[in-house]
Design a protein around this motif. Sequence first.
Motif, mmCIF file in Angstrom:
data_model
loop_
_atom_site.group_PDB
_atom_site.id
_atom_site.type_symbol
_atom_site.label_atom_id
_atom_site.label_comp_id
_atom_site.label_asym_id
_atom_site.label_seq_id
_atom_site.Cartn_x
_atom_site.Cartn_y
_atom_site.Cartn_z
ATOM 1 N N ARG A 141 0.848 -1.182 0.000
ATOM 2 C CA ARG A 141 0.000 0.000 0.000
ATOM 3 C C ARG A 141 0.890 1.241 0.000
ATOM 4 O O ARG A 141 2.064 1.177 0.399
ATOM 5 C CB ARG A 141 -0.954 0.006 1.187
ATOM 6 C CG ARG A 141 -0.295 0.172 2.549
ATOM 7 C CD ARG A 141 -1.333 0.184 3.657
ATOM 8 N NE ARG A 141 -0.743 0.509 4.946
ATOM 9 C CZ ARG A 141 -0.890 -0.216 6.042
ATOM 10 N NH1 ARG A 141 -1.619 -1.321 6.019
ATOM 11 N NH2 ARG A 141 -0.338 0.169 7.180
ATOM 12 N N SER A 162 -4.900 5.529 -5.637
ATOM 13 C CA SER A 162 -5.710 5.623 -4.435
ATOM 14 C C SER A 162 -4.872 5.273 -3.215
ATOM 15 O O SER A 162 -3.992 4.401 -3.277
ATOM 16 C CB SER A 162 -6.907 4.671 -4.515
ATOM 17 O OG SER A 162 -7.627 4.654 -3.297
ATOM 18 N N TRP A 163 -5.117 5.965 -2.128
ATOM 19 C CA TRP A 163 -4.472 5.662 -0.849
ATOM 20 C C TRP A 163 -5.358 4.778 0.023
ATOM 21 O O TRP A 163 -5.085 4.606 1.195
ATOM 22 C CB TRP A 163 -4.160 6.971 -0.113
ATOM 23 C CG TRP A 163 -5.334 7.909 -0.065
ATOM 24 C CD1 TRP A 163 -6.309 7.956 0.879
ATOM 25 C CD2 TRP A 163 -5.668 8.902 -1.031
ATOM 26 N NE1 TRP A 163 -7.224 8.923 0.572
ATOM 27 C CE2 TRP A 163 -6.862 9.526 -0.593
ATOM 28 C CE3 TRP A 163 -5.087 9.343 -2.219
ATOM 29 C CZ2 TRP A 163 -7.470 10.555 -1.307
ATOM 30 C CZ3 TRP A 163 -5.688 10.370 -2.928
ATOM 31 C CH2 TRP A 163 -6.855 10.961 -2.475
ATOM 32 N N GLU A 164 -6.411 4.241 -0.563
ATOM 33 C CA GLU A 164 -7.303 3.348 0.181
ATOM 34 C C GLU A 164 -6.924 1.894 -0.078
ATOM 35 O O GLU A 164 -6.577 1.523 -1.203
ATOM 36 C CB GLU A 164 -8.752 3.593 -0.220
ATOM 37 C CG GLU A 164 -9.248 4.988 0.146
ATOM 38 C CD GLU A 164 -10.697 5.200 -0.213
ATOM 39 O OE1 GLU A 164 -11.214 4.426 -1.052
ATOM 40 O OE2 GLU A 164 -11.315 6.132 0.321
ATOM 41 N N SER A 165 -6.992 1.091 0.963
ATOM 42 C CA SER A 165 -6.668 -0.335 0.849
ATOM 43 C C SER A 165 -7.660 -1.145 1.670
ATOM 44 O O SER A 165 -8.176 -0.663 2.695
ATOM 45 C CB SER A 165 -5.246 -0.608 1.350
ATOM 46 O OG SER A 165 -4.289 -0.014 0.523
ATOM 47 N N THR A 184 -12.719 -0.955 3.858
ATOM 48 C CA THR A 184 -11.693 -0.178 3.178
ATOM 49 C C THR A 184 -11.203 0.910 4.108
ATOM 50 O O THR A 184 -11.995 1.603 4.750
ATOM 51 C CB THR A 184 -12.249 0.457 1.883
ATOM 52 O OG1 THR A 184 -12.669 -0.586 1.003
ATOM 53 C CG2 THR A 184 -11.192 1.292 1.197
ATOM 54 N N ARG A 185 -9.897 1.064 4.174
ATOM 55 C CA ARG A 185 -9.306 2.086 5.027
ATOM 56 C C ARG A 185 -8.532 3.076 4.177
ATOM 57 O O ARG A 185 -7.820 2.689 3.247
ATOM 58 C CB ARG A 185 -8.377 1.451 6.058
ATOM 59 C CG ARG A 185 -7.668 2.480 6.932
ATOM 60 C CD ARG A 185 -6.795 1.831 7.979
ATOM 61 N NE ARG A 185 -5.982 2.829 8.668
ATOM 62 C CZ ARG A 185 -5.094 2.542 9.604
ATOM 63 N NH1 ARG A 185 -4.903 1.272 9.983
ATOM 64 N NH2 ARG A 185 -4.390 3.493 10.177
ATOM 65 N N ALA A 186 -8.692 4.352 4.518
ATOM 66 C CA ALA A 186 -7.961 5.406 3.813
ATOM 67 C C ALA A 186 -6.670 5.704 4.552
ATOM 68 O O ALA A 186 -6.692 6.102 5.722
ATOM 69 C CB ALA A 186 -8.821 6.657 3.706
ATOM 70 N N TYR A 187 -5.552 5.508 3.892
ATOM 71 C CA TYR A 187 -4.251 5.779 4.488
ATOM 72 C C TYR A 187 -3.817 7.189 4.083
ATOM 73 O O TYR A 187 -2.870 7.386 3.320
ATOM 74 C CB TYR A 187 -3.242 4.708 4.064
ATOM 75 C CG TYR A 187 -3.594 3.349 4.632
ATOM 76 C CD1 TYR A 187 -3.181 2.981 5.902
ATOM 77 C CD2 TYR A 187 -4.385 2.457 3.903
ATOM 78 C CE1 TYR A 187 -3.525 1.750 6.450
ATOM 79 C CE2 TYR A 187 -4.738 1.224 4.435
ATOM 80 C CZ TYR A 187 -4.309 0.879 5.707
ATOM 81 O OH TYR A 187 -4.659 -0.343 6.243
#
Length: 581
Positions: free
Chosen positions: A70, A101-104, A111-114
């Motif tokens: 990520r 995207s910074w989401e994983s 889904t988490r936004a980093y």
Amino acid sequence: MAERPDSNFLRAIIDRDLAAGTYASRTDPQGERLPAVITRFPPEPNGYPHIGHAKSIWVNFGLAQRYGGRCHLRFDDTNPVKEDREYVDAIIDAVRWLGFSWESPTRDGATRAYLYYASDYFDRIYAFAEALIECRAAYVDSQSAEQIAATRGSFLEAGIASPYRDRTSEENLALFRAMRAGKYCDGEHVLRARIDMGAPNMVLRDPVLYRIRHAWHYRTGDAWCIYPMYDFAHCISDAIESITHSVATLEFENSRPLYDWILGRLRDTGALRDPLPHQYEFARLNLTHTITSKRKLLQLVTEKRVDGWDDPRMPTIAGIRRRGYTPESVLLFCERIGVAKTDGWIDMSVLEGAVRDDLDGRADRASAVLDPLRLILDNYPEGHGETCTAPRHPKHPERGVRVFSLSRELWIEREDFTDDPPKGYFRLFPGNKVRLRHGYVIECTGAEKDASGNVIAVHANYLPDTKSGTPGADSIKARGSIHWVSVPHAFMGEVRLYDRLFIESNPAAGEQGMMVALNPGSKRVITACLEAGLREAAPEERFQFERHGYFVADRFDSSPGKPVFNRIVELRTGRTAGPSV
């Protein structure tokens, strides 16, 4: 997008770490196993991102995608004087536009936004600073900025130690906490690392870690009056986020020993644990005929040499997008230049070639006359008109055809007529035959001129049995072919002809500065005669104006039924390429 084989030495480093299991056993505070590859794109929100940032985005997000890891988007916002929410939004838009995207996904399927900010960590960074003070690895210096600069020495001689370097940990902690409490003015004290005033690397000569700055922060307001320096906050943020491979451009190479020193000392105090992030450097993007210094780009904006950060002549991602470049063309450019270990120059023609190659297959064709001259077909019936057709795209018949009208009076390009033709000129001149693209063969009979001798209209006769697509159309040969637009059916629209912003290959060079290298012809606004179907062009819809280049309907200034077109790039260039890698 796939990269060229062997174009990215960073992959060899990651392959080595994966084989050794360097980051394989790490877990987060919840016990979930962390990916073995975590990168980050860490811009400072003090300007709009530019084409150099696009390469860094491609490198960092691309590596994470390739290895199933990520990539975090983090704003290193440690300087409240220069940072703004506008710049944060511009960076977020740029990353999204490029398709990353910074989401994983998480273990439970969510889904988490980093998405992070260094300002999220101000409390922890401050605590790390106190840990360094307690182990005598940092001290409060009460010299002025000028005194500190004067005592750093040079590459040939060691620096001079601060008279405050040997304060006790207790004194330093008390002073640092008083700085935090707002008891001192800007510049009255700083926190410095105690490393080596004789180090050959000037970065290690007791660098400043914290400074006093009574300034409003766009996220934390007035909660802080001391702020960590970039080099201090950056490596700590990497460690907090469990970054594995901290990928930076070569200007940060000298700072890598400080990156390692800070993390190593914090590990020694027990504040951090192995394995720690490691920094790797790759060549920054040096592109000819442009500037990629945010400070200088800001100067262009504030001095109104351009029409804002998203001016289509600017190398910002917002400007490139408004110019009409596609995200695919920018990524294709990044793929073609690859990832090098040493700095070099890339000619602007490489970027222009990427957008040409991308748009060749996707942009529908259309007719536009940019410098109109009236053509009268004397033997064509007055008041009569007929339809002509042409493929929307010559390589994609499945897209269908476009339909447009032919009449007695047409607009043609002024350069398509001369009454004194040079050798090899195959367009209109008295007695010569040419084909109207997708229409008839015509024979020029002469021209009208005004009192000054300027041509104001061209006359010709059309040959009735030569219309394109009809039987016998090729019975009469014409060596030349010209494009045209019907006078009564033409759509008159604003077209902006953009060129390179600088005429010099390296506008930053020279004693007079970049302003003398500005191209006075970098923007020209005209009213063009356009094919009627272009009236319905949607914002950001792209076309190839046959013979002229690729154009886009401006994403902001276009309105329903009234598009404004920006030239993205000419069909080809005769410019001489500059230096390249």
